[in-house]
Design a protein around this motif. Structure first.
Motif, PDB file in Angstrom:
ATOM      1  N   PRO A  13       0.843  -1.212   0.000  1.00 26.52           N
ATOM      2  CA  PRO A  13       0.000   0.000   0.000  1.00 26.52           C
ATOM      3  C   PRO A  13       0.872   1.252   0.000  1.00 26.52           C
ATOM      4  O   PRO A  13       1.915   1.296   0.652  1.00 26.52           O
ATOM      5  N   SER A  14       0.446   2.278  -0.750  1.00 26.55           N
ATOM      6  CA  SER A  14       1.223   3.518  -0.857  1.00 26.55           C
ATOM      7  C   SER A  14       0.582   4.599   0.016  1.00 26.55           C
ATOM      8  O   SER A  14      -0.625   4.612   0.240  1.00 26.55           O
ATOM      9  N   ALA A  15       1.426   5.507   0.497  1.00 22.48           N
ATOM     10  CA  ALA A  15       0.943   6.615   1.333  1.00 22.48           C
ATOM     11  C   ALA A  15       0.103   7.569   0.490  1.00 22.48           C
ATOM     12  O   ALA A  15       0.344   7.735  -0.716  1.00 22.48           O
ATOM     13  N   PRO A  16      -0.901   8.220   1.074  1.00 23.79           N
ATOM     14  CA  PRO A  16      -1.727   9.169   0.304  1.00 23.79           C
ATOM     15  C   PRO A  16      -0.899  10.391  -0.111  1.00 23.79           C
ATOM     16  O   PRO A  16       0.043  10.784   0.571  1.00 23.79           O
ATOM     17  N   ALA A  17      -1.282  10.968  -1.233  1.00 22.03           N
ATOM     18  CA  ALA A  17      -0.601  12.171  -1.709  1.00 22.03           C
ATOM     19  C   ALA A  17      -0.906  13.340  -0.775  1.00 22.03           C
ATOM     20  O   ALA A  17      -2.007  13.460  -0.241  1.00 22.03           O
ATOM     21  N   ALA A  18       0.111  14.168  -0.572  1.00 18.62           N
ATOM     22  CA  ALA A  18      -0.073  15.332   0.295  1.00 18.62           C
ATOM     23  C   ALA A  18      -1.086  16.293  -0.337  1.00 18.62           C
ATOM     24  O   ALA A  18      -1.133  16.444  -1.563  1.00 18.62           O
ATOM     25  N   PRO A  19      -1.929  16.948   0.464  1.00 13.19           N
ATOM     26  CA  PRO A  19      -2.904  17.889  -0.089  1.00 13.19           C
ATOM     27  C   PRO A  19      -2.215  19.086  -0.745  1.00 13.19           C
ATOM     28  O   PRO A  19      -1.051  19.400  -0.469  1.00 13.19           O
ATOM     29  N   ASP A  20      -2.946  19.764  -1.633  1.00 15.96           N
ATOM     30  CA  ASP A  20      -2.461  21.006  -2.242  1.00 15.96           C
ATOM     31  C   ASP A  20      -2.734  22.130  -1.244  1.00 15.96           C
ATOM     32  O   ASP A  20      -3.773  22.785  -1.274  1.00 15.96           O
ATOM     33  N   TYR A  21      -1.772  22.330  -0.331  1.00 14.45           N
ATOM     34  CA  TYR A  21      -1.982  23.304   0.739  1.00 14.45           C
ATOM     35  C   TYR A  21      -2.158  24.721   0.196  1.00 14.45           C
ATOM     36  O   TYR A  21      -2.919  25.515   0.733  1.00 14.45           O
ATOM     37  N   ARG A  22      -1.439  25.063  -0.860  1.00 19.51           N
ATOM     38  CA  ARG A  22      -1.551  26.411  -1.430  1.00 19.51           C
ATOM     39  C   ARG A  22      -2.968  26.666  -1.942  1.00 19.51           C
ATOM     40  O   ARG A  22      -3.578  27.702  -1.640  1.00 19.51           O
ATOM     41  N   ALA A  23      -3.501  25.691  -2.684  1.00 20.48           N
ATOM     42  CA  ALA A  23      -4.857  25.849  -3.200  1.00 20.48           C
ATOM     43  C   ALA A  23      -5.873  25.873  -2.066  1.00 20.48           C
ATOM     44  O   ALA A  23      -6.840  26.642  -2.097  1.00 20.48           O
ATOM     45  N   ALA A  24      -5.653  25.009  -1.046  1.00 19.33           N
ATOM     46  CA  ALA A  24      -6.576  24.988   0.083  1.00 19.33           C
ATOM     47  C   ALA A  24      -6.545  26.316   0.836  1.00 19.33           C
ATOM     48  O   ALA A  24      -7.588  26.835   1.257  1.00 19.33           O
TER      49      ALA A  24
END
Length: 351
Positions: A13-24
């Motif tokens: 299993p792969s780790a989830p992609a980091a959120p787009d903090y700039r867009a958020a």
């Protein structure tokens, strides 16, 4: 036991992609701006009073797209008329002030001309004294003649002691009248000087008093607006926080899967190290298929039945492994039958 993934169970299993903090963050800021706009609009309360009104309207936008507001105050007809009159009066007063500027400057720079005021004092007021003496002269002359006639009638000769005493008394009365005339003349001069000074002050201040009088009158009554309830500025949706929470939840799920897989690997590694394990399907219960190994064998979770939990190749709790009957069909060399007829699997021989 096969390669790739986790001990032959497929890809890790792969780790989830980091959120787009700039867009958020940008989306959160945009939500806050929208909330501020709503609060601003809620605080623009139009007001109506007997003296005038206050109204708000959006009349444009700034370079950032935010609406720009204009507050317009209008007076009632009566108050507007008073304001017009007041403005006209102010304009007229302005013109008068310009015209009278030279006069005011000259007034401030020129002190009172006391040389033109009536004089006071004994010598300067001699004119007043002479005026009184001129009025008294006939009375004094008549008194002196009457005294001389009375002395002659009494047989008192000129040059006698009685005559000189009588004439000396007459002279004292005349001196008293002269002193009274001098004092009265001084008082009249002082009063005349004071009256002239007041007249000069009046002439000096009369234009200023006129201007002040013109400025008095009805004044405009400005509207008194109430303080309306202010809408609090609420924050917009916290997209940034939501994105972080979602990411944390995904990471928590990933970590849980990692832990579960680690436990599975630990169990499989222990199988490989011990080589033999009781794998006969007849000795197992609560059997669940959990995956397929690279060699094609199905991997199960299970528990041993009570009668074999004490066996050296069994045990308590949940175990992970294959079924001896299935292994025997494809890899018979990895299966052995014990004296009691039950089958075990040598995991060290599985490809």
């Amino acid at each position: 036991m096969g390669g790739g993934g986790f001990l032959g169970l497929g890809p890790a299993p792969s780790a989830p992609a980091a959120p787009d903090y700039r867009a958020a963050a940008q989306e959160t800021a945009a939500g806050n701006i929208d909330a501020a706009r709503l609060a601003t609009a809620a605080n623009r309360v139009n007001q109506v009073t007997p003296y005038g009104n206050l109204s708000y309207a959006i009349t444009g936008s700034d370079p950032y797209g935010n609406p720009t507001w204009t507050a317009t105050q209008t007076l009632s007809p009566a108050q507007q008329q008073l304001l017009d009159y007041q403005n006209q009066t102010s304009l007229g007063l302005g013109r008068l002030a310009g015209q009278g500027l030279g006069y005011v400057e000259n007034m401030l720079n020129t002190p009172f001309d006391v040389s033109k005021l009536p004089s006071t004092g004994f010598n300067p007021s001699q004119t007043y004294q002479e005026a009184y003496m001129q009025r008294l002269a006939p009375q004094l002359q008549q008194g002196r003649e009457q005294l001389q006639q009375r002395l002659a009638n009494q047989g008192i000769d000129i040059g006698s002691t009685a005559y000189d005493r009588a004439m000396m008394q007459q002279a004292q009365r005349e001196n008293d009248l002269l002193a009274a005339a001098t004092t009265q003349g001084f008082g009249v001069g002082q009063q005349a000087r004071q009256s002239a000074l007041q007249e000069q002050a009046y002439l000096r201040n009369e234009p200023l008093n006129t201007l002040s009088a013109v400025r008095t009158g009805a004044q405009v009554q400005g509207p008194q607006f109430v303080n309306s309830a202010q809408q609090a500025t609420t924050a917009g949706p916290d997209i940034l926080g939501a994105a972080q929470m979602g990411y944390n939840a995904q990471m928590g799920d990933f970590n849980a899967k990692q832990a579960a897989q680690a436990n599975l690997n630990q169990g499989l590694f222990s199988l490989g190290s011990s080589a033999m394990m009781m794998s006969d399907v007849r000795l197992k219960e609560n059997i669940k298929a959990i995956g397929v190994m690279d060699n094609g064998l199905t991997l199960y979770s299970f528990e041993y039945k009570d009668e074999v939990k004490s066996h050296p190749l069994a045990g308590d709790g949940i175990h992970v492994g294959v079924m001896a009957q299935e292994v025997e069909q494809v890899f018979p060399y990895a299966v052995k039958t014990l004296d009691d007829g039950y089958k075990v699997v040598d995991y060290g021989l599985l490809p």
